[in-house]
Design a protein around this motif. Structure first.
Motif, PDB file in Angstrom:
ATOM      1  N   LEU A   1       0.746  -1.219   0.211  1.00  0.00           N
ATOM      2  CA  LEU A   1      -0.171  -0.104  -0.365  1.00  0.00           C
ATOM      3  C   LEU A   1       1.016   1.084   0.163  1.00  0.00           C
ATOM      4  CD1 LEU A   1      -2.533  -1.397   2.414  1.00  0.00           C
ATOM      5  CD2 LEU A   1      -2.962  -0.885  -0.096  1.00  0.00           C
TER       6      LEU A   1
ATOM      7  N   ARG B   1       2.936   4.048   0.841  1.00  0.00           N
ATOM      8  CA  ARG B   1       2.587   5.789   1.336  1.00  0.00           C
ATOM      9  C   ARG B   1       1.025   6.098   1.837  1.00  0.00           C
ATOM     10  NH1 ARG B   1       6.556   8.177   4.062  1.00  0.00           N
ATOM     11  NH2 ARG B   1       8.551   7.152   2.989  1.00  0.00           N
ATOM     12  N   ASP B   2      -0.126   5.686   0.853  1.00  0.00           N
ATOM     13  CA  ASP B   2      -1.487   5.397   0.188  1.00  0.00           C
ATOM     14  C   ASP B   2      -1.967   6.243   1.959  1.00  0.00           C
ATOM     15  OD1 ASP B   2      -1.141   4.371  -1.624  1.00  0.00           O
ATOM     16  OD2 ASP B   2      -2.307   3.204  -1.755  1.00  0.00           O
ATOM     17  N   ASN B   3      -2.863   7.208   1.818  1.00  0.00           N
ATOM     18  CA  ASN B   3      -3.201   7.720   3.043  1.00  0.00           C
ATOM     19  C   ASN B   3      -4.451   7.266   3.283  1.00  0.00           C
ATOM     20  OD1 ASN B   3      -4.208   9.303   5.156  1.00  0.00           O
ATOM     21  ND2 ASN B   3      -4.280  10.647   3.873  1.00  0.00           N
ATOM     22  N   LEU B   4      -4.808   6.520   4.577  1.00  0.00           N
ATOM     23  CA  LEU B   4      -6.189   5.921   4.689  1.00  0.00           C
ATOM     24  C   LEU B   4      -7.155   6.423   5.141  1.00  0.00           C
ATOM     25  CD1 LEU B   4      -4.688   2.096   4.853  1.00  0.00           C
ATOM     26  CD2 LEU B   4      -5.890   2.800   3.310  1.00  0.00           C
TER      27      LEU B   4
ATOM     28  N   LYS C   1     -11.014   6.778   4.862  1.00  0.00           N
ATOM     29  CA  LYS C   1     -11.252   5.965   4.407  1.00  0.00           C
ATOM     30  C   LYS C   1     -12.053   4.752   4.570  1.00  0.00           C
ATOM     31  CE  LYS C   1      -9.045   8.037   0.491  1.00  0.00           C
ATOM     32  NZ  LYS C   1      -7.818   7.197  -0.075  1.00  0.00           N
TER      33      LYS C   1
ATOM     34  N   ARG D   1      -3.280   2.901  10.585  1.00  0.00           N
ATOM     35  CA  ARG D   1      -3.435   3.805   9.565  1.00  0.00           C
ATOM     36  C   ARG D   1      -4.064   4.802   9.122  1.00  0.00           C
ATOM     37  NH1 ARG D   1      -0.014   3.038   4.642  1.00  0.00           N
ATOM     38  NH2 ARG D   1       1.232   2.182   5.523  1.00  0.00           N
TER      39      ARG D   1
ATOM     40  N   ASP E   1     -13.697   1.579   0.316  1.00  0.00           N
ATOM     41  CA  ASP E   1     -12.645   2.144  -0.439  1.00  0.00           C
ATOM     42  C   ASP E   1     -11.093   1.260  -0.751  1.00  0.00           C
ATOM     43  OD1 ASP E   1     -13.151   5.243  -0.966  1.00  0.00           O
ATOM     44  OD2 ASP E   1     -13.595   4.471   1.620  1.00  0.00           O
ATOM     45  N   LEU E   2     -11.312  -0.042   0.127  1.00  0.00           N
ATOM     46  CA  LEU E   2     -10.698  -0.784   0.148  1.00  0.00           C
ATOM     47  C   LEU E   2     -11.354  -1.841   0.401  1.00  0.00           C
ATOM     48  CD1 LEU E   2      -7.745  -2.103   0.061  1.00  0.00           C
ATOM     49  CD2 LEU E   2      -7.099  -1.033   2.168  1.00  0.00           C
TER      50      LEU E   2
ATOM     51  N   THR F   1      -9.581  -0.542  -3.893  1.00  0.00           N
ATOM     52  CA  THR F   1      -8.844  -1.072  -4.249  1.00  0.00           C
ATOM     53  C   THR F   1      -9.376  -2.754  -3.085  1.00  0.00           C
ATOM     54  OG1 THR F   1      -7.132   0.306  -4.091  1.00  0.00           O
ATOM     55  CG2 THR F   1      -6.271  -2.045  -3.268  1.00  0.00           C
TER      56      THR F   1
ATOM     57  N   TYR G   1      -7.680  -6.014  -2.623  1.00  0.00           N
ATOM     58  CA  TYR G   1      -6.878  -6.941  -1.990  1.00  0.00           C
ATOM     59  C   TYR G   1      -6.612  -8.141  -1.268  1.00  0.00           C
ATOM     60  CZ  TYR G   1      -1.981  -6.480   1.086  1.00  0.00           C
ATOM     61  OH  TYR G   1      -0.741  -6.596   1.071  1.00  0.00           O
TER      62      TYR G   1
END
Length: 279
Positions: A121, A123-126, A129, A150, A190-191, A218, A220
């Motif tokens: 992931l 430095r994806d800012n969660l 989210k 996170r 979002d994830l 995304t 995963y």
């Protein structure tokens, strides 16, 4: 290989334990790094049924060549309990996937799943989210802990046993989580993370309607056998971003390798490693 069969004496070794275990790619990953770094040691599979886990650890405590093990299904919760000492990370997650000698016959448990999950992931800012997680076992605990720390705003855990999902949320994401049975379906997110064994070779399929996911979400899937799961195929067909199970597997293995063998594998070798694993 049965855990009672030891490798040749005089050579350090580590191993991955589980039931089943023959599907694991960990020996290929660690073997690649041992070769690249010129370390004279071995890493192998060891089949350990749940009823043998305590006897396994009792035997390994006495073996001076044993450098530690990775624990996979179904041992991550029990491994934490059976170790004499626990890292702060393993204690916080409530599960361990790395166990190693700590001197004087003691065992230390640690958890590299959190960092392994977050590595792809980047430095994806969660923050702010919304995430949905399938599963409530040891891997799911690491995922929920990572998401909560996170900054994910809402975390929904779906599990075949809703009470387990509720307990996980209340423990690791209090005030920010929801729980439901997997049949309830997805919420807008979002994830999406599949942190269960559903969809893995030999296990029940994972059947989900992905339409509630937000645009650009995304997906995963930590399953890596098969690598291209039905979940990832469906996500790609919908134009969603996908992350496969090798990403987390390599990430967590990198930390474990450092614990076992005292050297950190270079990330610049990851492309070649992935090519070998998927050849």
């Amino acid at each position: 290989m049965n855990w009672r069969e030891l490798p040749p004496a005089g050579r350090p070794y580590a191993e991955v334990i589980g039931d089943p275990i023959s599907h694991s790619k960990s020996p290929d990953i660690h073997g690649f790094w041992l070769e690249r770094l010129g370390i004279d040691a071995a890493y192998r599979h060891a089949h350990v049924p749940a009823e043998d886990l305590e006897a396994y650890f009792d035997a390994r405590r006495k073996d001076p060549e044993w450098r530690g093990c990775n624990a996979t299904l179904p041992h991550k919760l029990a491994a934490l309990r059976l170790a004499d000492r626990r890292s702060a990370g393993a204690e916080a997650v409530g599960a361990a996937n790395c166990i190693m000698p700590a001197g004087d016959g003691a065992l230390l448990s640690d958890n590299s799943d959190v960092g392994g999950f977050l590595e792809p992931l980047g430095r994806d800012n969660l923050v702010g989210k919304r995430a949905a997680v399938i599963g409530a076992g040891g891997a799911a605990r690491a995922v929920v802990y990572a998401l909560a720390n996170r900054g994910a705003d809402r975390i929904t855990v779906l599990n075949r046993t809703p009470a387990k999902a509720r307990a996980l949320v209340d423990e690791l994401a209090p005030g920010r989580g929801d729980a439901a049975g997997i049949d309830a379906g997805l919420v807008p997110a979002d994830l999406l993370v599949n942190a269960s064994s559903l969809g893995m070779t030999g296990q029940a399929p994972l059947k989900l309607d992905l339409s509630p996911l937000l645009p650009g979400a995304t997906v995963y899937d930590i399953v890596y056998a098969p690598l291209d799961t039905a979940l990832l195929q469906d996500a790609r067909a919908r134009g969603l971003v996908t992350i496969d199970g090798l990403s987390m597997l390599i990430g967590q293995a990198r930390s474990a390798f450092s614990m076992f063998f005292g050297r950190e594998p270079a990330m610049t070798d990851d492309k070649l490693l992935r090519q070998r694993l998927t050849a």
